[in-house]
Structures are given as structure tokens and as C-alpha cells.
Design a protein around this motif. Structure first.
Motif, mmCIF file in Angstrom:
data_model
loop_
_atom_site.group_PDB
_atom_site.id
_atom_site.type_symbol
_atom_site.label_atom_id
_atom_site.label_comp_id
_atom_site.label_asym_id
_atom_site.label_seq_id
_atom_site.Cartn_x
_atom_site.Cartn_y
_atom_site.Cartn_z
ATOM 1 N N TYR A 87 -7.952 7.005 0.279
ATOM 2 C CA TYR A 87 -6.538 6.659 0.440
ATOM 3 C C TYR A 87 -5.905 6.250 -0.888
ATOM 4 O O TYR A 87 -4.793 6.680 -1.219
ATOM 5 C CB TYR A 87 -6.394 5.529 1.467
ATOM 6 C CG TYR A 87 -4.980 5.009 1.580
ATOM 7 C CD1 TYR A 87 -3.993 5.758 2.214
ATOM 8 C CD2 TYR A 87 -4.620 3.771 1.034
ATOM 9 C CE1 TYR A 87 -2.686 5.293 2.303
ATOM 10 C CE2 TYR A 87 -3.322 3.310 1.121
ATOM 11 C CZ TYR A 87 -2.362 4.071 1.756
ATOM 12 O OH TYR A 87 -1.070 3.609 1.832
ATOM 13 N N TYR A 88 -6.589 5.424 -1.658
ATOM 14 C CA TYR A 88 -6.032 4.915 -2.914
ATOM 15 C C TYR A 88 -6.311 5.839 -4.110
ATOM 16 O O TYR A 88 -5.746 5.636 -5.184
ATOM 17 C CB TYR A 88 -6.585 3.521 -3.214
ATOM 18 C CG TYR A 88 -6.157 2.475 -2.218
ATOM 19 C CD1 TYR A 88 -4.814 2.138 -2.066
ATOM 20 C CD2 TYR A 88 -7.100 1.809 -1.428
ATOM 21 C CE1 TYR A 88 -4.418 1.176 -1.146
ATOM 22 C CE2 TYR A 88 -6.710 0.850 -0.506
ATOM 23 C CZ TYR A 88 -5.370 0.536 -0.375
ATOM 24 O OH TYR A 88 -4.979 -0.425 0.538
ATOM 25 N N GLU A 91 -1.088 -3.411 -7.715
ATOM 26 C CA GLU A 91 -0.326 -2.351 -7.056
ATOM 27 C C GLU A 91 -0.117 -2.647 -5.575
ATOM 28 O O GLU A 91 -0.093 -1.748 -4.739
ATOM 29 C CB GLU A 91 -1.045 -1.011 -7.225
ATOM 30 C CG GLU A 91 -1.124 -0.550 -8.679
ATOM 31 C CD GLU A 91 -1.795 0.806 -8.847
ATOM 32 O OE1 GLU A 91 -1.738 1.355 -9.955
ATOM 33 O OE2 GLU A 91 -2.380 1.320 -7.862
ATOM 34 N N ASP A 130 2.265 1.632 -2.295
ATOM 35 C CA ASP A 130 1.943 2.626 -1.267
ATOM 36 C C ASP A 130 3.065 3.630 -1.033
ATOM 37 O O ASP A 130 2.799 4.780 -0.686
ATOM 38 C CB ASP A 130 1.599 1.929 0.050
ATOM 39 C CG ASP A 130 0.357 1.071 -0.057
ATOM 40 O OD1 ASP A 130 -0.659 1.429 0.556
ATOM 41 O OD2 ASP A 130 0.396 0.051 -0.766
ATOM 42 N N PRO A 161 3.157 6.467 -4.599
ATOM 43 C CA PRO A 161 1.785 6.687 -5.068
ATOM 44 C C PRO A 161 1.701 7.275 -6.475
ATOM 45 O O PRO A 161 0.672 7.108 -7.139
ATOM 46 C CB PRO A 161 1.203 7.642 -4.020
ATOM 47 C CG PRO A 161 2.381 8.243 -3.318
ATOM 48 C CD PRO A 161 3.450 7.211 -3.349
ATOM 49 N N SER A 181 0.588 4.902 -9.312
ATOM 50 C CA SER A 181 -0.735 4.284 -9.322
ATOM 51 C C SER A 181 -1.604 4.789 -10.473
ATOM 52 O O SER A 181 -1.593 5.977 -10.824
ATOM 53 C CB SER A 181 -1.450 4.549 -8.003
ATOM 54 O OG SER A 181 -2.757 4.005 -8.024
ATOM 55 N N ALA A 236 -4.904 3.917 -10.161
ATOM 56 C CA ALA A 236 -6.217 3.686 -9.546
ATOM 57 C C ALA A 236 -7.200 4.816 -9.844
ATOM 58 O O ALA A 236 -8.406 4.589 -9.939
ATOM 59 C CB ALA A 236 -6.056 3.505 -8.042
ATOM 60 N N ARG A 294 -5.273 -3.541 -4.877
ATOM 61 C CA ARG A 294 -4.518 -2.917 -3.788
ATOM 62 C C ARG A 294 -4.602 -3.792 -2.539
ATOM 63 O O ARG A 294 -5.608 -4.438 -2.283
ATOM 64 C CB ARG A 294 -5.064 -1.515 -3.468
ATOM 65 C CG ARG A 294 -4.989 -0.526 -4.619
ATOM 66 C CD ARG A 294 -3.563 -0.253 -5.098
ATOM 67 N NE ARG A 294 -2.711 0.269 -4.081
ATOM 68 C CZ ARG A 294 -2.155 1.494 -4.122
ATOM 69 N NH1 ARG A 294 -2.415 2.308 -5.129
ATOM 70 N NH2 ARG A 294 -1.338 1.894 -3.163
#
Length: 339
Positions: free
Chosen positions: A61-62, A164, A168, A171, A174, A176, A188
Motif C-alpha cells: 500500500y505504501y 507522511e 494518502d 501518493p 511520498s 517511502a 505513515r
């Protein structure tokens, strides 16, 4: 302890009216949370072993290579300063106050630096902490710039910590995906976008050695079994995520437009709007008299942050209260001019 939004019991005690009468707009939490699924009974009974699919679901997801579940990002914010020797720390400001508070409390030399001046501060610190997007102002820093700063800091054993929690709905902001590189730490939160603040679940993305150090510091059973099970379900539900992202972006634009219609020039993210307000305490009082709780910021020039209502009735209450505030100010200016 520092004061935060979501303190509705304190508001009800201070201003009266039943808890149910209040509309809490003091946080940036999704007002329409992820529907919590039924849980197996043994998650309440057993010690919370690591959920077999949680880290994989979070990483997908991240978009991060390595992730560590924590009991809300607040746990990481408190723990990370304890993993370094005394350092020179720059915290982008204004921002979530716990960052500067926790680094200072752990004995580090902390400076708060405005977002516009961060580029000149990188050379003169060991750790830089940035909320991206920023809470409460919504200010952002481009990922390419963050990665450049992370490289500069890592070259001398430093860290770039990027919070962060509100990324969401954006995105592309990000970093990440690059968090396996030394010195880059990304936080997150499941509490904001998924609306599950009470779950106390967050994640840290970083290189594996640092994650092991953080896990050792936090100790065993740091995230409850129910939190892991619910988090796995939320992070795996791609349809809910897509629908929610669309709704929050739409509602965020609605809130910005509503404020603009009453001559308030605000900034923020899909989950909240913020503006510098000369009469911030008076505005909070005005809203509280109508059982609307907003977040007051008293540092600097003072400001107000508003979250999203969950239902149409809440939107109408907010619009009425803001319109009354505008009329009150127009009348006040007219009276002052008449004098």
C-alpha cells in the motif's frame, strides 16, 4: 503533555452541551472511517504475534521496501530521538508539535525552521524532520528535493525523517519507495486516511538495521492483535481506498471553497484546512458556542484548522456558523469605521 485536537470532552466541559451535540472538526481524521470487520475471538485472547500478512500489505500500500508496525506514529516519534547521540536537529515549522517536543526532551539541540528556509539549514544539522504534507498548513516539499537532502544528511551519518501521515490522498508526494537507503526514515499513519485513530497503528519505513534497532527499543507486543487484524483488512481493501481517496479530495475542495466564500484564504490537504487568523481565540469561542469544535493554534500569529464534517447536516452547521462569523466581523469593522 502538549495539547492536541480531538479533546472533545474538555470542550464539552468548558463550553457545556452534551457530548452528542458537538461536531468535532478539531482533527484531520477522515470522518467516515474504514468499516471494522468482525474479528476472530483469539485475537483478544492470544499475545499479539506478528500478523503474517500485515507488513506485506503495508509495504504494498505504501510502496516501501521495509516496514515496521508501531503503535501509532506517535510511538516512533517518541522513540527515534532515543536511538541517536546528542544531535543538531532541524524541525520544519510550523508542524505537529510532538516532533520538536520529543527531540528536545531527549537532549538534542532543536531549531524550528520555516519551510521556505529548509534548503539553507540542511548543511547545519544532523537530523531534519519534515511533515509532508505539513500539518497544519498543508505546505509540501518535492520528493526530488527531499531525496537530495536525505543523501546529504546520510553522507555524514545523519537522518531525514519525513512524516507522511497525511500523504494518502497525494501518493506522488511520498518518498517511502526510497526508504531502504541509509538515513531516510518515513512515518505513515493508519489513523488519518482510514479514520482509525483509536486503533493506534502506524508504520516506519527505513533501512533494515534501523528498523531492528527501533523494534528492539519498543519491545515485544508493541502493536495489539486486534489492531494488526483490522489494519491488514484496511490496507488490503483497494476498492475502499480508491473510493475514499476520491471522496476526500472532493470534500477537501468543498471545504476550501466554503471558506473562500466567507473571505477566508486557507491552505491544507484533503483532510483539513488551515489559515492564519488574527482573532483565532474569538473564532474558536464563536464556533464552540454553536457546539462546533475547531483546532486553535496560538503560536506565531495564531491560526485555525478545520477538519471535514461527516454528513450534510454538519456541512450546513459549519456554513451557518462561518457566515455568522463573517457578518460579525463586517459589523465590527463598520462600527470601528464609524467611530
Amino acid at each position: 503533555m502538549l495539547e492536541h485536537g480531538g479533546n472533545l470532552q474538555a470542550a464539552a466541559t468548558r463550553f457545556g452541551q452534551s457530548h452528542e451535540a458537538w461536531l468535532d472538526l478539531s482533527t484531520g481524521i477522515n470522518p467516515c472511517p474504514y468499516p471494522v470487520p468482525a474479528l476472530a475471538t483469539d485475537v483478544w485472547h492470544r499475545l499479539p504475534e506478528q500478523h503474517p500478512g500485515l507488513v506485506k500489505a503495508a509495504a504494498q500500500y505504501y510502496g516501501a521496501p521495509n516496514m515496521l508496525p508501531v503503535a501509532g506514529t506517535q510511538a516512533a516519534i517518541q522513540a527515534l530521538p532515543c536511538l541517536r547521540p546528542a544531535s543538531r536537529v532541524v524541525v520544519a515549522a510550523p508542524a505537529y508539535a510532538e516532533h520538536a517536543h520529543c527531540w528536545t526532551r531527549s537532549g538534542h539541540a532543536v531549531r524550528e525552521v520555516a519551510y521556505a528556509e529548509l534548503a539553507t539549514a540542511v548543511e547545519d544539522c544532523d537530523v531534519m524532520v519534515i511533515c509532508n504534507p505539513n500539518n497544519p498548513t498543508g505546505a509540501t516539499v518535492a520528493p526530488a528535493l527531499l531525496l537530495d537532502w536525505a543523501g546529504q544528511l546520510a553522507a555524514r551519518g545523519g537522518w531525514l525523517v519525513v512524516d507522511e501521515a497525511f500523504a494518502d490522498t497525494t501518493p506522488a508526494l511520498s518518498v517511502a519507495a526510497w526508504s531502504a537507503q541509509a538515513g531516510l526514515i518515513v512515518l505513515r499513519s493508519v489513523g488519518k486516511f482510514f479514520g482509525l485513530a483509536g486503533l493506534r497503528l502506524g508504520f516506519v519505513a527505513a533501512e533494515e538495521t534501523l528498523l531492528r534497532q527501533l523494534a528492539d527499543y519498543l519491545g515485544p507486543w508493541s502493536v495489539s492483535g486486534p489492531a494488526q487484524a483490522i489494519g491488514f483488512s484496511a490496507l488490503s481493501d483497494t476498492q475502499w481506498q480508491r473510493d475514499t481517496r476520491v471522496r476526500l479530495l472532493r470534500d477537501g475542495e468543498r471545504l476550501h471553497s466554503l471558506l473562500s466564500s466567507v473571505s477566508i484564504n486557507s491552505n491544507g490537504s484533503a483532510l483539513y484546512q488551515w489559515w492564519a487568523e488574527a482573532d483565532a481565540e474569538c473564532l474558536q469561542q464563536h464556533m464552540a458556542e454553536r457546539a462546533l469544535w475547531v483546532r486553535l493554534f496560538t503560536r506565531g500569529a495564531g491560526g485555525i484548522r478545520l477538519g471535514l464534517p461527516a454528513e450534510e447536516s454538519g456541512w450546513q452547521r459549519l456554513q451557518t456558523a462561518l457566515s455568522e462569523w463573517r457578518v460579525r466581523h463586517i459589523t465590527k469593522r463598520h462600527d470601528q469605521n464609524a467611530e
